[in-house]
Design a protein around this motif. Sequence first.
Motif, PDB file in Angstrom:
ATOM      1  N   GLY A   1       9.069   1.210  -9.720  1.00  0.00           N
ATOM      2  CA  GLY A   1       9.277  -0.172 -10.148  1.00  0.00           C
ATOM      3  C   GLY A   1      10.225  -0.909  -9.202  1.00  0.00           C
ATOM      4  N   GLY A   2      11.277  -0.220  -8.771  1.00  0.00           N
ATOM      5  CA  GLY A   2      12.237  -0.813  -7.836  1.00  0.00           C
ATOM      6  C   GLY A   2      11.573  -1.172  -6.520  1.00  0.00           C
ATOM      7  N   PHE A   3      10.778  -0.222  -5.985  1.00  0.00           N
ATOM      8  CA  PHE A   3      10.043  -0.494  -4.744  1.00  0.00           C
ATOM      9  C   PHE A   3       9.062  -1.648  -4.942  1.00  0.00           C
ATOM     10  N   GLY A   4       8.414  -1.669  -6.113  1.00  0.00           N
ATOM     11  CA  GLY A   4       7.446  -2.730  -6.415  1.00  0.00           C
ATOM     12  C   GLY A   4       8.098  -4.094  -6.397  1.00  0.00           C
ATOM     13  N   LEU A   5       9.299  -4.192  -6.996  1.00  0.00           N
ATOM     14  CA  LEU A   5      10.027  -5.462  -7.004  1.00  0.00           C
ATOM     15  C   LEU A   5      10.440  -5.862  -5.591  1.00  0.00           C
ATOM     16  N   TRP A   6      10.838  -4.859  -4.811  1.00  0.00           N
ATOM     17  CA  TRP A   6      11.218  -5.123  -3.419  1.00  0.00           C
ATOM     18  C   TRP A   6      10.027  -5.685  -2.634  1.00  0.00           C
ATOM     19  N   VAL A   7       8.824  -5.097  -2.860  1.00  0.00           N
ATOM     20  CA  VAL A   7       7.618  -5.578  -2.182  1.00  0.00           C
ATOM     21  C   VAL A   7       7.300  -7.013  -2.627  1.00  0.00           C
TER      22      VAL A   7
ATOM     23  N   LEU B   1       3.558  -2.266 -10.277  1.00  0.00           N
ATOM     24  CA  LEU B   1       4.574  -2.547 -11.291  1.00  0.00           C
ATOM     25  C   LEU B   1       4.043  -2.231 -12.692  1.00  0.00           C
ATOM     26  N   GLN B   2       2.778  -2.588 -12.944  1.00  0.00           N
ATOM     27  CA  GLN B   2       2.158  -2.251 -14.233  1.00  0.00           C
ATOM     28  C   GLN B   2       2.147  -0.736 -14.430  1.00  0.00           C
ATOM     29  N   ALA B   3       1.769  -0.023 -13.362  1.00  0.00           N
ATOM     30  CA  ALA B   3       1.737   1.443 -13.435  1.00  0.00           C
ATOM     31  C   ALA B   3       3.137   1.977 -13.727  1.00  0.00           C
TER      32      ALA B   3
ATOM     33  N   LEU C   1      -1.957 -12.221  -0.421  1.00  0.00           N
ATOM     34  CA  LEU C   1      -2.756 -12.036  -1.651  1.00  0.00           C
ATOM     35  C   LEU C   1      -2.946 -10.559  -1.979  1.00  0.00           C
ATOM     36  N   VAL C   2      -3.295  -9.780  -0.945  1.00  0.00           N
ATOM     37  CA  VAL C   2      -3.479  -8.337  -1.167  1.00  0.00           C
ATOM     38  C   VAL C   2      -2.156  -7.703  -1.602  1.00  0.00           C
ATOM     39  N   ALA C   3      -1.058  -8.130  -0.979  1.00  0.00           N
ATOM     40  CA  ALA C   3       0.256  -7.569  -1.325  1.00  0.00           C
ATOM     41  C   ALA C   3       0.625  -7.867  -2.776  1.00  0.00           C
ATOM     42  N   VAL C   4       0.428  -9.113  -3.205  1.00  0.00           N
ATOM     43  CA  VAL C   4       0.762  -9.474  -4.594  1.00  0.00           C
ATOM     44  C   VAL C   4      -0.084  -8.659  -5.567  1.00  0.00           C
ATOM     45  N   THR C   5      -1.393  -8.567  -5.300  1.00  0.00           N
ATOM     46  CA  THR C   5      -2.287  -7.808  -6.173  1.00  0.00           C
ATOM     47  C   THR C   5      -1.815  -6.365  -6.318  1.00  0.00           C
ATOM     48  N   MET C   6      -1.543  -5.713  -5.178  1.00  0.00           N
ATOM     49  CA  MET C   6      -1.193  -4.299  -5.225  1.00  0.00           C
ATOM     50  C   MET C   6       0.198  -4.082  -5.810  1.00  0.00           C
TER      51      MET C   6
ATOM     52  N   ASP D   1       0.833  -1.204   0.000  1.00  0.00           N
ATOM     53  CA  ASP D   1       0.000   0.000   0.000  1.00  0.00           C
ATOM     54  C   ASP D   1       0.867   1.254   0.000  1.00  0.00           C
ATOM     55  N   SER D   2       2.087   1.140   0.560  1.00  0.00           N
ATOM     56  CA  SER D   2       2.982   2.309   0.610  1.00  0.00           C
ATOM     57  C   SER D   2       3.410   2.730  -0.795  1.00  0.00           C
ATOM     58  N   LEU D   3       3.367   1.802  -1.755  1.00  0.00           N
ATOM     59  CA  LEU D   3       3.783   2.121  -3.133  1.00  0.00           C
ATOM     60  C   LEU D   3       2.940   3.249  -3.716  1.00  0.00           C
TER      61      LEU D   3
END
Length: 219
Positions: free
Chosen positions: A88-94, A186-188, A176-181, A51-53
């Motif tokens: 994107g970097g933060f997204g990969l880290w998450v 990452l798409q964004a 599940l929520v983490a993967v979805t978000m 959610d922080s992303l």
Amino acid sequence: MACTHHCCSTENADNGRYRNILWIALFINALMFAVEIIMGIKAGSVSLLADSLDFFGDAANYGISLFVVGKTLHIRAKASWIKGYTMGGFGLWVLASTLYHFWYGNIPNHHDMGIVGVIALIANIIVAVLLFAFRNGDSNRRSVWLCSRNDAIGNIMVVAAAFAVQFTQSSWPDLLVAVTMAVLALQAAVQIIRHANTELSARPKISLVAQHEQHFDPD
Ligand SMILES: [Zn+2]
């Protein structure tokens, strides 16, 4: 849920009162980005990290609105290019953290998750109300609404995950929520990078046209 926004107010950041609102929005989003990362790590909750992303993306948008509006298209494109790669970097880290939690994580602290999720929701509502009240013209009314709604859905998903974690006594809802978000973020990020790349590569063409026009200028 991460909004793709190039939205939420990039226009008309020159107006003084509106600038103040952008500063408040930047501060709240940057603060909540930090709060969700710290609390996500403390509570062992990857959905809070995910959610922080969105808070990061929004803080970057308000920063871009405040500092690079009125600059050349090239500088604005460069700024969103940097934003896209950082996000994107933060997204990969998450995503990596989520995988790690899948194998080694304990059940997250649903209490912390729920409280921080509600605080995040309140923060997003405050920003939405301010932007809505002080928006410049009607042009960005729809984008403010769409982004705020997406942000609220993300926060509500975290709160729902907190209840589900408590109910199931497992970390599955959090994962599940983490993967979805994270995937949405990452798409964004990919969209932002592509858009920025298009703008960056369009630049030489524009200057060629300008040279061309100059060359044939009858004066
Ligand atoms: Zn957002």
